[in-house]
Design an enzyme around this catalytic site. Sequence first.
Site, PDB file in Angstrom:
ATOM      1  N   LYS A  80      32.258  87.971  19.126  1.00 27.97           N
ATOM      2  CA  LYS A  80      31.782  89.524  18.860  1.00 27.97           C
ATOM      3  C   LYS A  80      32.674  90.454  20.105  1.00 27.97           C
ATOM      4  O   LYS A  80      32.107  91.741  19.221  1.00 27.97           O
ATOM      5  CB  LYS A  80      29.926  89.368  19.160  1.00 27.97           C
ATOM      6  N   ARG A 101      36.702  78.939  33.360  1.00 31.22           N
ATOM      7  CA  ARG A 101      37.978  79.059  32.946  1.00 31.22           C
ATOM      8  C   ARG A 101      38.139  79.806  32.206  1.00 31.22           C
ATOM      9  O   ARG A 101      37.827  80.499  30.956  1.00 31.22           O
ATOM     10  CB  ARG A 101      38.451  77.294  32.459  1.00 31.22           C
TER      11      ARG A 101
HETATM   12  C1  NCD Z   1      45.577  70.925  34.974  1.00 25.19           C
HETATM   13  C2  NCD Z   1      44.679  72.692  34.418  1.00 25.19           C
HETATM   14  O1  NCD Z   1      43.992  73.317  33.320  1.00 25.19           O
HETATM   15  O2  NCD Z   1      45.495  73.995  34.125  1.00 25.19           O
HETATM   16  N1  NCD Z   1      43.966  70.009  34.000  1.00 25.19           N
HETATM   17  C3  NCD Z   1      43.146  70.282  34.555  1.00 25.19           C
HETATM   18  O3  NCD Z   1      42.397  71.311  34.681  1.00 25.19           O
HETATM   19  N2  NCD Z   1      42.927  68.801  35.278  1.00 25.19           N
HETATM   20  C4  NCD Z   1      46.988  70.115  34.058  1.00 25.19           C
HETATM   21  C5  NCD Z   1      47.191  70.354  32.614  1.00 25.19           C
HETATM   22  O4  NCD Z   1      46.408  71.446  31.436  1.00 25.19           O
HETATM   23  O5  NCD Z   1      48.182  70.739  32.414  1.00 25.19           O
END
Ligand code: NCD
Length: 306
Positions: A80, A101
């Site tokens: 949104k 993330r």
């Molecule tokens: C990694 C990332 O997200 O950077 N994955 C993870 O967290 N184990 C590696 C990847 O996505 O290639």
Amino acid sequence: MRHLMSPLDFSVEELEQLMNLANDIERNPKKYAHACDGKILATLFYEPSTRTRLSFESAMIRLGGKCLGFASADNSSAAKGESVSDTIRIVSCYADICAMRHPKEGAPLVASLVSGIPVINAGDGGHQHPTQTLTDLLTIHSMKGRLNNLTIGLCGDLKFGRTVHSLISALVRYEGIRFVLISPDELRVPDYIRNDVLKANHVEFEEVTKLEDALPNLDLLYMTRVQKERFFNEEDYVRMKDFYILDKSKMDLAKPDMLVLHPLPRVNEISVEVDNDPRAAYFKQAQYGVYARMALILTLLGIEVQ
Ligand code: NCD
């Protein structure tokens, strides 16, 4: 209040304590089963994840705590138009600690500036991924018995691979580390890693293209996936995606005690026939990820278990 944005936020001594705690959790899980009773972890994931998000949730649940959150930006108010700063202000009312993330470099840092709870960077764009590094360090320390005097090959997408950037930054602080950076020309490490991290710390490293030439000298091989989602065009990705495939015949060139790590997910870069090789440590590495995150949650919440 303490956040985790980069692996350098912990000193070498603090990392040592964290790894000791993780090893104790592995040996005595029951001792920690109620350490986080009544605590809540929020997982705010604006980008796909399997291991990182689920291992954070598993870590909090194994500590007796509970979890809430979202697994994609589409399922949150980001869709949104809400800013990361507003979201974290709200989540600070609902949870005691959060893992974030985000596809944009620096987003978790922006959140940490206004947050009322500890923020953990669970991967920000092509920049850093400090909890994967805690996992990697714990795996190397537990399986090799040391974090110094190692020749480490990093192979694949060294340009966009945030796990590689964080791991190099963390490892340059140990004695006798030598890196062999194995990648196609287009996917070499960013300049800031080469100049401000490797050269500035006088760390020995070479940049090569052929995996076969590097393999016989390595104590550890860290494979990575070509980061499709960070490419600007599909054509370049398709050209690069199968550049390296670690298979049984290549493993024959390696030392009998060389460890193979991979943050996962794997696409084609490690052939499944390597999975049964005793040197393949990537599934064990995912298990260490839970202990590392349990130790991190306890540390950031300031919880001591006697
Ligand atoms: C990694 C990332 O997200 O950077 N994955 C993870 O967290 N184990 C590696 C990847 O996505 O290639």
